[in-house]
Scaffold this motif. Structure first.
Motif, short mmCIF file in Angstrom:
data_model
loop_
_atom_site.label_atom_id
_atom_site.label_comp_id
_atom_site.label_asym_id
_atom_site.label_seq_id
_atom_site.Cartn_x
_atom_site.Cartn_y
_atom_site.Cartn_z
N GLY A 71 0.80 -1.22 0.00
CA GLY A 71 0.00 0.00 0.00
C GLY A 71 0.83 1.27 0.00
N PRO A 72 0.17 2.42 0.04
CA PRO A 72 0.85 3.71 -0.09
C PRO A 72 1.60 4.18 1.16
CG PRO A 72 -1.51 4.05 0.17
CD PRO A 72 -1.29 2.56 0.06
N ALA A 73 1.16 3.78 2.34
CA ALA A 73 1.82 4.21 3.58
C ALA A 73 3.14 3.45 3.77
CB ALA A 73 0.90 3.99 4.78
N PRO A 74 4.07 4.00 4.54
CA PRO A 74 5.34 3.30 4.75
C PRO A 74 5.21 1.99 5.53
CG PRO A 74 5.44 5.57 5.60
CD PRO A 74 4.04 5.32 5.12
N LYS A 75 4.14 1.86 6.30
CA LYS A 75 3.92 0.61 7.04
C LYS A 75 2.42 0.44 7.29
CE LYS A 75 4.44 2.54 11.64
NZ LYS A 75 4.87 2.28 12.99
N ALA A 76 2.05 -0.78 7.65
CA ALA A 76 0.65 -1.10 7.94
C ALA A 76 0.60 -2.15 9.03
CB ALA A 76 -0.07 -1.59 6.70
N THR A 77 -0.52 -2.17 9.74
CA THR A 77 -0.75 -3.19 10.76
C THR A 77 -1.98 -3.98 10.36
OG1 THR A 77 0.20 -1.80 12.49
CG2 THR A 77 -1.23 -3.60 13.21
N LEU A 78 -1.84 -5.28 10.41
CA LEU A 78 -2.95 -6.20 10.16
C LEU A 78 -3.28 -6.84 11.51
CD1 LEU A 78 -4.75 -7.41 7.96
CD2 LEU A 78 -2.99 -9.14 7.58
N TRP A 79 -4.51 -6.68 11.96
CA TRP A 79 -4.94 -7.20 13.26
C TRP A 79 -5.66 -8.53 13.07
CZ3 TRP A 79 -4.03 -4.51 17.79
CH2 TRP A 79 -3.52 -3.21 17.63
N GLY A 80 -5.36 -9.49 13.95
CA GLY A 80 -6.04 -10.78 13.85
C GLY A 80 -5.46 -11.78 14.80
N SER A 81 -5.53 -13.03 14.41
CA SER A 81 -5.10 -14.14 15.25
C SER A 81 -3.64 -13.98 15.66
CB SER A 81 -5.27 -15.45 14.49
OG SER A 81 -4.69 -16.50 15.22
N GLY A 82 -3.37 -14.23 16.93
CA GLY A 82 -2.00 -14.21 17.43
C GLY A 82 -1.15 -15.31 16.81
#
Length: 186
Positions: A71-82
């Motif tokens: 994606g366009p941002a320098p980083k991203a967080t994906l939330w979900g199963s540990g």
């Protein structure tokens, strides 16, 4: 001197190209075309690779899976199963019709990704069955094996990546990528 350097460079390139063309197939593969699949959505790319779709029985299956944020941002967080944003399930299409995988924890953990940096995912193995299931001993042995082995027959491997693009909540935007692969074990 420059002509000698250029000739040497051409010879080295030719050696590398020829060497790459005659490389032997991975041990345990029985020929066939490589299997490369991809799924992409919402700034994430899921890719899988196998050197072939046919393997000898007893051979470890070298499934390569990567999840990359694009994606366009320098980083991203994906939330979900540990247990991780990528899960795999294995369905036997012939024989005993066993099915393993897709079991994940229900917590809401963050998984951070830097743009363009692929996260390598080793083959994920999970299963659930009652003790009186006739395949219970098989499931335990399969789950304890540190490598990915499957019995002879036709199998479908479903590789999935999923989670939320914001901290887990009922209205958080979601990500769901899936790649099915069919292989033969002889």
């Amino acid at each position: 001197m420059a002509a000698v350097g250029a000739a040497t460079a051409v010879a080295l390139v030719a050696l590398v190209v020829v060497g790459g063309c005659v490389a032997p197939a991975p041990s345990g593969s029985t020929g066939g075309d490589p299997v490369d699949r991809r799924a992409e959505d919402k700034g994430f790319l899921l890719t899988t690779h196998l050197p072939t779709s046919t393997f000898d029985a007893g051979t470890a299956i070298p499934l390569e899976t990567m999840l990359t944020y694009t994606g366009p941002a320098p980083k991203a967080t994906l939330w979900g199963s540990g247990s991780g944003p990528v899960s795999m399930s294995y369905t036997e299409l012939t024989g005993a019709h066993r099915s393993m995988g897709g079991v994940m924890t229900a917590d809401c953990a963050p998984h951070d990704f830097a743009r363009g940096v692929p996260a390598l995912v080793r083959p994920v193995k999970s299963w659930a069955a009652s003790q009186d299931d006739p395949n219970h001993a098989f499931f335990v042995a399969w789950g304890d094996d540190p490598e990915l082995h499957l019995p002879a027959g036709r199998w479908r491997i479903d590789v999935s990546a999923g989670g939320f693009l914001a901290e887990c909540a009922a209205d958080a935007p979601g990500l769901s990528l899936a790649i099915p692969i069919e292989i033969t074990i002889r």
